[in-house]
Design an enzyme around this catalytic site. Structure first.
Site, PDB file in Angstrom:
ATOM      1  CE  LYS A   1      -4.475   0.130   0.607  1.00 13.80           C
ATOM      2  NZ  LYS A   1      -5.331  -0.566  -0.363  1.00 13.80           N
TER       3      LYS A   1
ATOM      4  CB  THR B   1      -2.739  -3.404  -0.891  1.00 19.98           C
ATOM      5  OG1 THR B   1      -4.058  -3.062  -1.266  1.00 19.98           O
ATOM      6  CG2 THR B   1      -2.045  -4.165  -2.004  1.00 19.98           C
TER       7      THR B   1
ATOM      8  NE  ARG C   1      27.015  31.185  -8.411  1.00 23.18           N
ATOM      9  CZ  ARG C   1      27.018  30.007  -8.998  1.00 23.18           C
ATOM     10  NH1 ARG C   1      26.620  29.881 -10.250  1.00 23.18           N
ATOM     11  NH2 ARG C   1      27.421  28.919  -8.341  1.00 23.18           N
TER      12      ARG C   1
ATOM     13  CD  GLN D   1      29.475  21.640  -9.831  1.00 23.58           C
ATOM     14  OE1 GLN D   1      29.239  22.778  -9.413  1.00 23.58           O
ATOM     15  NE2 GLN D   1      29.309  21.304 -11.099  1.00 23.58           N
TER      16      GLN D   1
ATOM     17  CG  HIS E   1      20.228  29.300 -13.064  1.00 28.31           C
ATOM     18  ND1 HIS E   1      21.477  29.050 -12.555  1.00 28.31           N
ATOM     19  CD2 HIS E   1      19.944  28.238 -13.860  1.00 28.31           C
ATOM     20  CE1 HIS E   1      21.930  27.903 -13.038  1.00 28.31           C
ATOM     21  NE2 HIS E   1      21.012  27.389 -13.823  1.00 28.31           N
TER      22      HIS E   1
END
Ligand SMILES: O=c1[nH]c(=O)c2[nH]c(=O)[nH]c2[nH]1
Length: 301
Positions: free
Chosen positions: A16, A61, A182, A231, A259
């Site tokens: 389920k 289920t 930024r 990164q 962005h």
């Protein structure tokens, strides 16, 4: 008639999904609540239900849904989702001899106690963020092996400076302008696995404390790192988590780079470029997507 004699079931798993529960604990005047969405799937000697319409092997289920509700009713640990998940999987393996593995996936939704007149309210809560906690338990009868993965997801963060991106590979397809300052925004999706152990040993892990620690390292590092790239910031988070929590075997992040681009106002004779950028356009799409899994090199055995 087609020849099906060489066809067989390679893997089968069922159960389920989207079992939603709100568990309330009443402690005198003070109440506590936990809201979860649970998936419980089973594996085992069930192939004949597919191949021979043999329903006798099916734990329905509907029973899976009842199992989640009953274990929640009996449990003192619903808020500790890794432990609650193991309670469900243990129940299933005890109850059904022909089931060889149980898979429990849990999402914990946020309900934070309301502060009223400066004091925590005894029974009122607020959804103060869409971020969720997750836990996945894979419990195999063979060797009582349990794999636990914890996670946090949809944790939306943004910083308006302290992020740069330059020095990247360039060729005739490159148009990106290097940036020394930024906006950096991402929706953190992190998952960490625990060194696989049998049930009793895993029960001793302080899953809640590790979750809080991963969240704190994620947020603190995001805020304080003078980011060279998504990164590099991501790996900084991973290093600290693996250093701090020996029970964590590996840690993965999936970080969209959401962005925000400076609006070009040059045609309006307004300087909104470089150091003078103050109006940005949040881009719905596309976004970067930076992912990595980090673990320890095999230690001296
Ligand atoms: O931190 C970043 N990593 C990238 O790989 C990348 N690529 C890109 O266009 N901008 C960024 N930013």
């Amino acid at each position: 008639m087609s020849d099906n004699s060489n066809i067989y079931i390679k893997h089968a798993r069922y159960g389920k999904d989207l079992v939603r529960i709100m568990r309330v604990y009443k402690e005198g005047n003070v109440q506590h609540c936990t809201e979860l969405t649970v998936r419980l799937l089973l594996e085992g000697d069930i192939n004949t239900s597919y191949t021979k319409a043999d329903n006798s092997v099916i734990v329905t289920t509907d029973t899976c849904k009842n199992t989640v509700n009953v274990v929640a009713k009996r449990s003192d640990h619903v808020d500790n989702i890794e432990v609650f998940g193991q309670e469900i999987s243990e129940h299933v393996l005890k109850q059904y001899a022909h089931i060889s593995a149980a898979f429990v996936d849990i999402i914990k939704h946020k309900w934070t106690r309301l502060i009223v007149d400066g004091k925590p309210h005894p029974h009122s809560f607020v959804r103060d963020g869409e971020d969720i906690q997750t836990a996945s338990i894979q419990h195999y009868r063979a060797g009582d092996q349990i794999n636990v993965t914890s996670g946090l997801d949809k944790l939306l963060v943004l910083k308006t400076t302290g992020s740069a991106f330059h020095g990247f590979y360039t060729d005739e397809y490159t148009t990106l302008v290097p940036s020394w300052d930024r906006i950096f925004s991402t929706s953190v999706d992190a998952k960490w696995t625990f060194v696989s152990k049998s049930g009793a040993a895993l029960r001793k892990v302080d899953f809640k404390a590790i979750h809080a620690g991963v969240k704190k390292i994620t947020c603190d590092t995001f805020a304080t790192d003078d980011s060279a790239s998504v990164q590099a910031t991501l790996y900084l988070m991973q290093q600290q988590i693996l250093a701090k929590f020996p029970a964590v075997a590996d840690i993965s992040y999936s970080l969209p780079n959401k962005h925000y681009v400076g609006v070009d106002m040059s045609k309006l004779n307004i300087d909104n470029a470089g150091k003078n950028t103050s109006v940005y356009h949040p881009q719905a799409d596309p976004s970067g997507l930076i992912t990595a899994v980090a673990g320890r090199k095999s230690s001296k055995l």
